[in-house]
Design a protein around this motif. Structure first.
Motif, PDB file in Angstrom:
ATOM      1  N   LEU A 124       5.739  59.317 103.254  1.00 53.89           N
ATOM      2  CA  LEU A 124       4.789  59.702 102.295  1.00 53.89           C
ATOM      3  C   LEU A 124       5.202  58.839 100.794  1.00 53.89           C
ATOM      4  O   LEU A 124       4.393  58.723 100.028  1.00 53.89           O
ATOM      5  CB  LEU A 124       4.839  61.185 102.139  1.00 53.89           C
ATOM      6  N   ASP A 125       6.579  58.419 100.876  1.00 52.19           N
ATOM      7  CA  ASP A 125       6.918  57.775  99.631  1.00 52.19           C
ATOM      8  C   ASP A 125       6.238  56.557  99.514  1.00 52.19           C
ATOM      9  O   ASP A 125       6.005  56.039  98.401  1.00 52.19           O
ATOM     10  CB  ASP A 125       8.582  57.691  99.611  1.00 52.19           C
ATOM     11  N   ALA A 126       5.766  55.842 100.566  1.00 46.99           N
ATOM     12  CA  ALA A 126       5.037  54.561 100.408  1.00 46.99           C
ATOM     13  C   ALA A 126       3.841  54.864  99.812  1.00 46.99           C
ATOM     14  O   ALA A 126       3.380  54.172  98.845  1.00 46.99           O
ATOM     15  CB  ALA A 126       4.923  53.922 101.865  1.00 46.99           C
ATOM     16  N   LEU A 127       3.187  55.823  99.906  1.00 49.06           N
ATOM     17  CA  LEU A 127       1.730  56.456  99.579  1.00 49.06           C
ATOM     18  C   LEU A 127       1.913  56.672  98.077  1.00 49.06           C
ATOM     19  O   LEU A 127       1.239  56.393  97.142  1.00 49.06           O
ATOM     20  CB  LEU A 127       1.149  57.347 100.133  1.00 49.06           C
ATOM     21  N   HIS A 128       3.067  57.233  97.600  1.00 50.93           N
ATOM     22  CA  HIS A 128       3.397  57.630  96.510  1.00 50.93           C
ATOM     23  C   HIS A 128       3.472  56.540  95.576  1.00 50.93           C
ATOM     24  O   HIS A 128       3.057  56.312  94.526  1.00 50.93           O
ATOM     25  CB  HIS A 128       4.750  58.672  96.297  1.00 50.93           C
ATOM     26  N   GLY A 129       4.394  55.462  96.225  1.00 57.79           N
ATOM     27  CA  GLY A 129       4.332  54.117  95.562  1.00 57.79           C
ATOM     28  C   GLY A 129       2.919  53.427  95.325  1.00 57.79           C
ATOM     29  O   GLY A 129       2.888  52.867  94.246  1.00 57.79           O
TER      30      GLY A 129
ATOM     31  N   LEU B 171       1.463  52.253  91.737  1.00 58.04           N
ATOM     32  CA  LEU B 171       0.780  50.918  91.465  1.00 58.04           C
ATOM     33  C   LEU B 171      -0.535  50.965  90.842  1.00 58.04           C
ATOM     34  O   LEU B 171      -1.123  50.314  89.916  1.00 58.04           O
ATOM     35  CB  LEU B 171       0.915  50.134  92.838  1.00 58.04           C
ATOM     36  N   ARG B 172      -1.336  52.043  91.666  1.00 60.53           N
ATOM     37  CA  ARG B 172      -2.778  52.232  91.086  1.00 60.53           C
ATOM     38  C   ARG B 172      -2.788  52.343  89.557  1.00 60.53           C
ATOM     39  O   ARG B 172      -3.674  52.033  88.759  1.00 60.53           O
ATOM     40  CB  ARG B 172      -3.434  53.135  91.992  1.00 60.53           C
ATOM     41  N   LYS B 173      -1.969  53.577  89.199  1.00 58.52           N
ATOM     42  CA  LYS B 173      -1.995  53.901  87.938  1.00 58.52           C
ATOM     43  C   LYS B 173      -1.542  52.753  86.970  1.00 58.52           C
ATOM     44  O   LYS B 173      -2.309  52.708  85.890  1.00 58.52           O
ATOM     45  CB  LYS B 173      -0.846  55.158  87.906  1.00 58.52           C
ATOM     46  N   LYS B 174      -0.779  51.947  87.235  1.00 56.30           N
ATOM     47  CA  LYS B 174      -0.280  50.724  86.325  1.00 56.30           C
ATOM     48  C   LYS B 174      -1.389  49.813  86.354  1.00 56.30           C
ATOM     49  O   LYS B 174      -1.905  49.394  85.298  1.00 56.30           O
ATOM     50  CB  LYS B 174       0.867  50.384  86.835  1.00 56.30           C
ATOM     51  N   ALA B 175      -1.998  49.367  87.682  1.00 53.05           N
ATOM     52  CA  ALA B 175      -3.085  48.503  87.577  1.00 53.05           C
ATOM     53  C   ALA B 175      -4.191  48.816  86.755  1.00 53.05           C
ATOM     54  O   ALA B 175      -5.001  48.072  86.363  1.00 53.05           O
ATOM     55  CB  ALA B 175      -3.301  48.035  89.049  1.00 53.05           C
ATOM     56  N   LEU B 176      -4.543  50.157  86.842  1.00 55.66           N
ATOM     57  CA  LEU B 176      -5.883  50.496  86.191  1.00 55.66           C
ATOM     58  C   LEU B 176      -5.616  50.863  84.603  1.00 55.66           C
ATOM     59  O   LEU B 176      -6.499  51.121  83.845  1.00 55.66           O
ATOM     60  CB  LEU B 176      -6.336  51.718  86.790  1.00 55.66           C
ATOM     61  N   GLY B 177      -4.153  50.829  84.037  1.00 57.11           N
ATOM     62  CA  GLY B 177      -3.768  50.985  82.967  1.00 57.11           C
ATOM     63  C   GLY B 177      -4.136  52.471  82.556  1.00 57.11           C
ATOM     64  O   GLY B 177      -4.455  52.837  81.190  1.00 57.11           O
ATOM     65  N   LEU B 178      -3.861  53.565  83.316  1.00 54.74           N
ATOM     66  CA  LEU B 178      -4.060  54.781  83.163  1.00 54.74           C
ATOM     67  C   LEU B 178      -2.811  55.727  82.862  1.00 54.74           C
ATOM     68  O   LEU B 178      -1.725  55.456  83.286  1.00 54.74           O
ATOM     69  CB  LEU B 178      -4.668  55.531  84.286  1.00 54.74           C
ATOM     70  N   GLY B 179      -3.012  56.605  81.808  1.00 50.62           N
ATOM     71  CA  GLY B 179      -2.004  57.217  81.498  1.00 50.62           C
ATOM     72  C   GLY B 179      -1.633  58.618  82.486  1.00 50.62           C
ATOM     73  O   GLY B 179      -0.620  58.979  82.805  1.00 50.62           O
TER      74      GLY B 179
ATOM     75  N   VAL C 207     -11.698  53.471  93.116  1.00 50.97           N
ATOM     76  CA  VAL C 207     -12.315  52.217  92.192  1.00 50.97           C
ATOM     77  C   VAL C 207     -11.351  51.062  92.734  1.00 50.97           C
ATOM     78  O   VAL C 207     -10.129  51.143  92.650  1.00 50.97           O
ATOM     79  CB  VAL C 207     -11.972  52.699  90.725  1.00 50.97           C
ATOM     80  N   PRO C 208     -12.025  50.073  92.933  1.00 49.74           N
ATOM     81  CA  PRO C 208     -11.187  48.726  93.287  1.00 49.74           C
ATOM     82  C   PRO C 208     -10.375  48.171  92.298  1.00 49.74           C
ATOM     83  O   PRO C 208     -10.699  48.277  91.061  1.00 49.74           O
ATOM     84  CB  PRO C 208     -12.192  47.937  93.884  1.00 49.74           C
ATOM     85  N   LEU C 209      -9.366  47.735  92.577  1.00 48.44           N
ATOM     86  CA  LEU C 209      -8.210  47.026  91.778  1.00 48.44           C
ATOM     87  C   LEU C 209      -8.746  45.738  91.388  1.00 48.44           C
ATOM     88  O   LEU C 209      -8.134  44.798  90.413  1.00 48.44           O
ATOM     89  CB  LEU C 209      -6.765  47.046  92.132  1.00 48.44           C
ATOM     90  N   ALA C 210      -9.535  45.163  92.289  1.00 47.84           N
ATOM     91  CA  ALA C 210     -10.246  43.702  92.141  1.00 47.84           C
ATOM     92  C   ALA C 210     -11.323  43.483  92.691  1.00 47.84           C
ATOM     93  O   ALA C 210     -11.808  44.451  93.636  1.00 47.84           O
ATOM     94  CB  ALA C 210      -9.322  42.891  92.902  1.00 47.84           C
TER      95      ALA C 210
ATOM     96  N   ARG D 130       3.790  48.825 103.188  1.00 49.78           N
ATOM     97  CA  ARG D 130       5.044  48.621 101.914  1.00 49.78           C
ATOM     98  C   ARG D 130       5.012  46.983 101.535  1.00 49.78           C
ATOM     99  O   ARG D 130       5.225  46.779 100.330  1.00 49.78           O
ATOM    100  CB  ARG D 130       6.332  49.089 102.453  1.00 49.78           C
ATOM    101  N   GLU D 131       4.932  46.323 102.673  1.00 48.24           N
ATOM    102  CA  GLU D 131       5.244  44.841 102.239  1.00 48.24           C
ATOM    103  C   GLU D 131       4.009  44.134 101.608  1.00 48.24           C
ATOM    104  O   GLU D 131       4.047  43.543 100.366  1.00 48.24           O
ATOM    105  CB  GLU D 131       5.431  43.989 103.753  1.00 48.24           C
ATOM    106  N   LYS D 132       3.018  44.693 102.069  1.00 49.31           N
ATOM    107  CA  LYS D 132       1.677  44.148 101.125  1.00 49.31           C
ATOM    108  C   LYS D 132       1.494  44.977  99.930  1.00 49.31           C
ATOM    109  O   LYS D 132       1.004  44.320  98.844  1.00 49.31           O
ATOM    110  CB  LYS D 132       0.378  44.399 102.291  1.00 49.31           C
ATOM    111  N   MET D 133       1.987  46.079  99.904  1.00 47.10           N
ATOM    112  CA  MET D 133       2.008  46.462  98.420  1.00 47.10           C
ATOM    113  C   MET D 133       2.813  45.935  97.582  1.00 47.10           C
ATOM    114  O   MET D 133       2.607  45.814  96.149  1.00 47.10           O
ATOM    115  CB  MET D 133       2.372  48.165  98.300  1.00 47.10           C
ATOM    116  N   ALA D 134       4.088  45.601  98.076  1.00 51.04           N
ATOM    117  CA  ALA D 134       4.997  44.722  97.085  1.00 51.04           C
ATOM    118  C   ALA D 134       4.279  43.281  96.448  1.00 51.04           C
ATOM    119  O   ALA D 134       4.473  42.961  95.549  1.00 51.04           O
ATOM    120  CB  ALA D 134       6.193  44.556  97.823  1.00 51.04           C
TER     121      ALA D 134
END
Length: 615
Positions: free
Chosen positions: A297-302, A306-314, A323-326, A603-607
């Motif tokens: 589950l830590d990979a999904l947490h990661g 990533l989603r939170k940062k990429a979308l610029g959300l508090g 919502v797509p990241l791209a 995990r590799e593709k997320m990185a």
């Protein structure tokens, strides 16, 4: 590339430029499937339909006589196979014709007639399994040994006989059969409630225009770049389900109790064991899915971080998941180019595979474009004795290219199984059904990633990560919920709305991690999942995806031996049990390794995506 028939008509794609959905008659034949491979015309279909009525009567003549002699049994099996092949063609032709234009009453009526005849075909064979089980393993074995031509049917009969201890007396079986219609009440009521009776509020779209919310529109609204829109859609959807939480819990509890009743009546240790027995899958395989995903589950947490940062959300909320990241690239991909992309992606499978793929593209296996009245979505289908067919509604997007690869994966799996197996083993099991199609998608993804520019690569990586999130993590969460609810019911505990909502929210909190704010509204989401009325089915999405991930890696990184092993997998049909067939191809679904490999790739593709996004 070698698609001369298609490319000769490439300019005819200009008919799409009007922006209007064309009539069926205005589509060039090149882009429609050719059902003449099944029946040359409707008149031939009618002749076969009429003959089948007589064939069914002939099958009935074997009732009570199967084990009179080995020759009688062989005659029945061969008669049934011929009738089944004819029935398959009659049914497939009628249904596919009805899908070309659902407003055509003639083919809708033909489809209904074929469906009724198919039901009659099943009824005409109702004596077969009881007679086999009554004869027992020893008697059946003697008959099979006494005639060489019967030897090929040994696995077929073994599969029937292994269920013997769970088959009741004829009178008890009749009672259970009659009770099934009553047992479907919960599912039928759920379907009517959620598809017909529920009304959802209006939400304002990106332009501020009122839009009536529905299950179909929710997904599109949940992908909106305007956060207000997706938040309103989320709240509108789940506040509606919240009003019916008690009704929904009563319906689901009734379905679970029905599962327990049939499992107990047939002397299974649990409803989970009863559900998996048909595919000969040990409950340990199901539990392995739940346990392995929970261990990762830590990979999904990661990915949530990533989603939170990429979308610029508090704060990341449940309504931010889709919502797509791209954005998907705007450029429309001509169908001719889409076929090239699929062939390029599947090149590691070798010329034998590619030659059949080309034949499918050039010989009108595929019904390509939308037309007025055409059935929505996509599928692969056909019947024994003909090549398979693919229905598309191609719009020129990258997602559509993946759909082509997916459906052709099904079709070529069918083609190789039918070509290499006798009819009795020609069709593969549901447990294996999504493996070949998803393997194609995985191979295509890797091929496209190698060639993609940065923006397209970001889209493709986001597409893959969301596939794993929804197909592996989400379905494993569903599987865990089903396991827990049935276990509670088996202990006599009540599945109240409060309990179900509490369990569901806790699962979402645990699965999505501390970077996700799990909104209260999600607590009732279990109440909108139709798959829960087909107990313990969703785990197959997880096993199919992870098996495909392993196979695609073996094909890409291996050599001729790995490719041949995969081609053998495609050719095996149901000639052995599903786990054995996968094991021969190099995937052991009784171990956590395939799923662990899938989540390592995640995990590799997320990185890689994080690096490209700079987050």
């Amino acid at each position: 590339m070698n698609f001369p028939f298609i490319f000769a008509e490439a300019m005819s794609e200009d008919f799409l430029s009007s922006g209007k959905v064309p009539l069926r008659k205005d589509l060039p034949d090149t882009f429609t499937w050719n059902l003449a491979a099944i029946f040359p015309d409707d008149g031939s279909w009618e002749e076969s339909f009429k003959q089948l009525g007589e064939d069914l009567k002939h099958l009935g003549n074997f009732n009570g006589r199967l084990f009179e002699s080995p020759e009688t049994l062989l005659e029945f099996l061969r008669t049934e196979e011929k009738t089944s092949e004819k029935m398959g063609k009659v049914y497939a032709y009628a249904v596919m014709k009805s899908h070309e234009d659902t407003s055509d009453a003639r083919y809708q009526a033909m489809s209904e007639r074929a469906g009724s005849l198919y039901a009659a075909f099943g009824a005409s064979l109702s004596f077969f399994r009881p007679e086999v089980l009554e004869a027992g393993s020893e008697e059946v074995g003697k008959v099979l040994d006494s005639l060489p031509e019967l030897g090929m049917y040994r696995h077929f009969f073994d599969d029937i006989l292994r269920t013997g201890e769970h088959v009741l007396s004829p009178a008890e079986e009749m009672i259970l059969a009659k009770s099934e219609e009553v047992a479907r009440t919960a599912e039928n009521a759920f379907s009517l409630l959620t598809n017909a009776d529920l009304t959802f509020p209006e939400v304002l779209d990106e332009s501020g225009r009122p839009t009536e919310l529905s299950e179909e529109r929710y997904y599109l609204l949940s992908r909106s770049r305007d956060r207000r829109v997706r938040k309103e859609a989320f709240e509108g959807l789940y506040s509606t389900y919240e009003k019916y939480r008690n009704t929904l819990s009563a319906l689901y509890s009734g379905s679970v109790r029905s599962d327990l009743f049939y499992a107990g009546a047939r002397k299974y240790a649990s409803s989970l064991e009863a559900s998996l027995h048909g595919d000969n899958i040990p409950p340990a395989v199901y539990r392995n899915v739940v346990e392995t995903v929970n261990a990762n589950l830590d990979a999904l947490h990661g990915y949530m971080k990533l989603r939170k940062k990429a979308l610029g959300l508090g704060e990341l909320h449940m309504y931010d998941l889709n919502v797509p990241l791209a954005e998907e690239p705007d450029a429309s991909i001509p169908y001719s180019r889409a076929m090239e992309m699929v062939e390029e992606g599947l090149a590691p499978l070798g010329e034998e595979y590619l030659n059949v793929l080309r034949e499918g593209f050039s010989s009108r296996w595929v019904d390509v474009y939308e037309n007025q009245g055409k059935r929505k979505g996509a599928y692969s289908w056909g019947s024994y004795g003909t090549h398979p067919y693919v229905l598309l509604n191609y719009n020129g997007t990258l997602r559509d290219v993946f759909t082509i690869a997916h459906e052709m994966g099904h079709s070529l799996h069918t083609w190789f199984s039918h070509r290499n197996q006798p009819q009795v083993y020609a069709d593969y099991t549901i447990f294996l059904a999504e493996v070949a199609s998803t393997t194609n998608e995985a191979l295509l993804l890797e091929s496209m990633l190698e060639r993609a520019e940065k923006d397209e690569k970001i889209f493709l990586l986001n597409h893959y990560l969301d596939q794993v999130r929804t197909t592996v993590y989400r379905q494993a969460m569903f599987a865990e919920f089903e396991m827990e609810t049935h276990a509670l019911s088996e202990k006599g505990e009540a599945l109240t709305a409060d309990r179900l909502c509490g369990m569901w929210k806790e699962l979402n909190i645990r699965f999505h991690g501390s970077d996700m704010t799990v909104d209260d509204g999600i607590s009732v989401e279990w109440g909108r999942i139709p798959h829960f009325y087909s107990a313990f089915y969703v785990y197959k999405y997880v096993t199919g995806f992870s098996a495909a991930a392993c196979l695609s890696r073996l094909i890409r990184e291996g050599g001729e031996e790995e490719r041949k092993s995969y081609m053998r997998f495609l050719s095996r049909g149901s000639s052995a049990y599903s786990l054995e067939i996968l094991g021969e191809a190099g995937v052991d679904m009784t171990s956590p390794e395939p799923l662990e490999q899938t989540l390592l790739n995640f995990r590799e593709k997320m990185a890689l995506l994080a690096e490209l996004l700079g987050v």
